[in-house]
Design a protein around this motif. Structure first.
Motif, PDB file in Angstrom:
ATOM      1  N   ASP A 116      49.924  67.384   6.529  1.00 16.29           N
ATOM      2  CA  ASP A 116      50.266  68.814   6.102  1.00 16.29           C
ATOM      3  C   ASP A 116      51.564  69.328   6.502  1.00 16.29           C
ATOM      4  N   GLY A 117      52.533  68.320   6.851  1.00 13.13           N
ATOM      5  CA  GLY A 117      53.811  68.752   6.725  1.00 13.13           C
ATOM      6  C   GLY A 117      54.349  68.913   8.508  1.00 13.13           C
ATOM      7  N   GLN A 118      53.182  68.857   9.174  1.00 12.44           N
ATOM      8  CA  GLN A 118      53.493  69.121  10.861  1.00 12.44           C
ATOM      9  C   GLN A 118      54.480  67.998  11.120  1.00 12.44           C
ATOM     10  N   VAL A 119      55.447  68.362  11.998  1.00  8.66           N
ATOM     11  CA  VAL A 119      56.469  67.077  12.213  1.00  8.66           C
ATOM     12  C   VAL A 119      56.495  67.388  13.853  1.00  8.66           C
ATOM     13  N   THR A 120      55.992  65.862  14.605  1.00 12.31           N
ATOM     14  CA  THR A 120      56.248  65.709  16.030  1.00 12.31           C
ATOM     15  C   THR A 120      57.363  65.027  16.315  1.00 12.31           C
ATOM     16  N   LEU A 121      58.380  65.566  17.236  1.00 13.59           N
ATOM     17  CA  LEU A 121      59.388  64.721  17.411  1.00 13.59           C
ATOM     18  C   LEU A 121      59.337  64.258  18.825  1.00 13.59           C
ATOM     19  N   LEU A 122      59.729  62.881  18.844  1.00 16.92           N
ATOM     20  CA  LEU A 122      59.693  62.333  20.290  1.00 16.92           C
ATOM     21  C   LEU A 122      60.974  61.910  20.664  1.00 16.92           C
TER      22      LEU A 122
ATOM     23  N   THR B  77      57.223  70.950  14.761  1.00 15.90           N
ATOM     24  CA  THR B  77      56.098  71.456  15.320  1.00 15.90           C
ATOM     25  C   THR B  77      55.764  71.481  16.620  1.00 15.90           C
ATOM     26  N   ARG B  78      56.183  70.189  17.360  1.00 11.72           N
ATOM     27  CA  ARG B  78      56.050  70.018  18.909  1.00 11.72           C
ATOM     28  C   ARG B  78      57.167  68.845  19.165  1.00 11.72           C
ATOM     29  N   ILE B  79      57.320  68.917  20.602  1.00 13.57           N
ATOM     30  CA  ILE B  79      58.131  67.722  21.053  1.00 13.57           C
ATOM     31  C   ILE B  79      57.590  67.000  22.102  1.00 13.57           C
ATOM     32  N   LEU B  80      57.590  65.749  22.164  1.00 14.03           N
ATOM     33  CA  LEU B  80      57.258  64.930  23.069  1.00 14.03           C
ATOM     34  C   LEU B  80      58.139  64.402  23.709  1.00 14.03           C
TER      35      LEU B  80
ATOM     36  N   THR C 179      45.318  62.359  24.352  1.00 18.04           N
ATOM     37  CA  THR C 179      45.727  62.221  22.900  1.00 18.04           C
ATOM     38  C   THR C 179      46.176  63.783  22.462  1.00 18.04           C
ATOM     39  N   VAL C 180      47.321  63.916  22.050  1.00 17.02           N
ATOM     40  CA  VAL C 180      47.754  65.071  21.590  1.00 17.02           C
ATOM     41  C   VAL C 180      47.714  65.466  20.134  1.00 17.02           C
ATOM     42  N   ALA C 181      47.982  66.566  19.675  1.00 18.59           N
ATOM     43  CA  ALA C 181      47.817  66.674  18.326  1.00 18.59           C
ATOM     44  C   ALA C 181      48.867  65.781  17.614  1.00 18.59           C
ATOM     45  N   GLY C 182      48.472  65.283  16.147  1.00 14.25           N
ATOM     46  CA  GLY C 182      49.263  64.449  15.468  1.00 14.25           C
ATOM     47  C   GLY C 182      48.762  62.859  16.055  1.00 14.25           C
ATOM     48  N   GLY C 183      47.637  62.609  16.819  1.00 13.69           N
ATOM     49  CA  GLY C 183      47.090  61.408  17.057  1.00 13.69           C
ATOM     50  C   GLY C 183      48.057  60.536  17.947  1.00 13.69           C
ATOM     51  N   LEU C 184      48.717  61.285  18.983  1.00 12.08           N
ATOM     52  CA  LEU C 184      49.686  60.353  19.781  1.00 12.08           C
ATOM     53  C   LEU C 184      48.901  60.585  21.455  1.00 12.08           C
ATOM     54  N   ARG C 185      48.731  59.143  21.539  1.00 14.36           N
ATOM     55  CA  ARG C 185      47.941  59.092  22.951  1.00 14.36           C
ATOM     56  C   ARG C 185      48.888  58.717  24.209  1.00 14.36           C
ATOM     57  N   ALA C 186      49.111  59.609  25.110  1.00 16.46           N
ATOM     58  CA  ALA C 186      49.983  59.208  26.079  1.00 16.46           C
ATOM     59  C   ALA C 186      49.583  58.114  27.024  1.00 16.46           C
TER      60      ALA C 186
END
Ligand code: ZN
Ligand code: ZN
Length: 243
Positions: free
Chosen positions: A43-49, A75-78, A149-156
């Protein structure tokens, strides 16, 4: 790693590399010395790590443009950890995007102060490194705990030692591990993360072994090029050799 590292070259070769579908490595310096990562959803959301050093913002911007986004559209920054070579550029991205920042609670205070955690006794001139390692304060919006697990399917994955709140991140949709500084990949070899800048060397070693137990195939490193296939096997072989 922290603070002084070569020079920022022109945006050469590719500004970003797709290491798994929708998972991009953005080199912020020449020779893959330091990487940020971006995860693009359908959907175009971008997570920057992470976002590189305070002065490598141009590389982060170029990387995001390469994958069809923009620094204002994040969209969000990790965050992996509170060192200036990864957190130093985050304030700039927050200013441009207004994106929330998520980090582990044990590093959140350092990020918000723009400081690195104390460096262990293995290093001389610790105080000097801590002063040189300062960066623009990062506004942490929320903290994440191990296994979350945060939005975008990323598990800490909490891998303390390099810093107290160091996080590796597992992108579950593509089974891609981003190690952070717990381990590096340098000249074709997996290595333990930079000892000099470690908060607790022994704890970091134990954390590195945790990464061998997770389920993934591709591996992205905050320092060094990625391993696109067989990353878990490579990491496990390295860890087994260390005992
Ligand atoms: Zn580093
Ligand atoms: Zn580091």
């Amino acid at each position: 790693m922290a603070p002084r590292l070569g020079t920022v070259g022109p945006v050469g070769r590719e500004p970003a590399y797709e290491i798994a579908p929708g998972v991009w490595r953005i080199p912020v310096m020449t020779d893959d010395a330091i990487n940020a990562f971006a995860f693009v959803e359908d959907d175009g959301q971008v997570t920057l790590l992470d976002a590189g050093l305070p002065y490598t913002g141009r590389r982060v911007s170029a990387g995001l443009r390469h994958l069809g986004s923009d620094v204002s559209e994040v969209t969000r920054i990790l965050v992996t950890h509170a060192h200036n070579d990864h957190a130093g550029g985050i304030a700039r991205v927050v200013s441009a995007s207004g994106a929330p920042v998520l980090a582990h609670g044990s590093d959140a205070g350092y990020l918000q102060a723009g400081r690195v955690p104390p460096i262990g006794p293995q290093t001389r001139a610790r105080r000097a490194w801590e002063i040189l390692g300062r960066y623009r304060a990062v506004p942490v919006s929320a903290t994440v705990a191990d296994g979350e697990t945060v939005a975008g399917g990323l598990r800490a994955v909490h891998t303390p030692g390099h810093t107290p709140g160091h996080l590796s991140w597992l992108h579950e949709p593509t089974a891609t591990l981003i190690t952070g500084d717990a381990v590096h990949f340098y000249r074709g070899e997996v290595r333990i993360g930079m000892r000099l800048y470690c908060h607790d060397v022994a704890l970091n070693e134990r954390s590195a072994h945790r990464l061998g137990d997770l389920d993934y195939d591709a591996v992205g490193f905050t320092h060094g090029p990625e391993i696109r296939r067989g990353g878990r096997a490579a990491l496990r072989a390295f860890l087994a050799a260390r005992g």
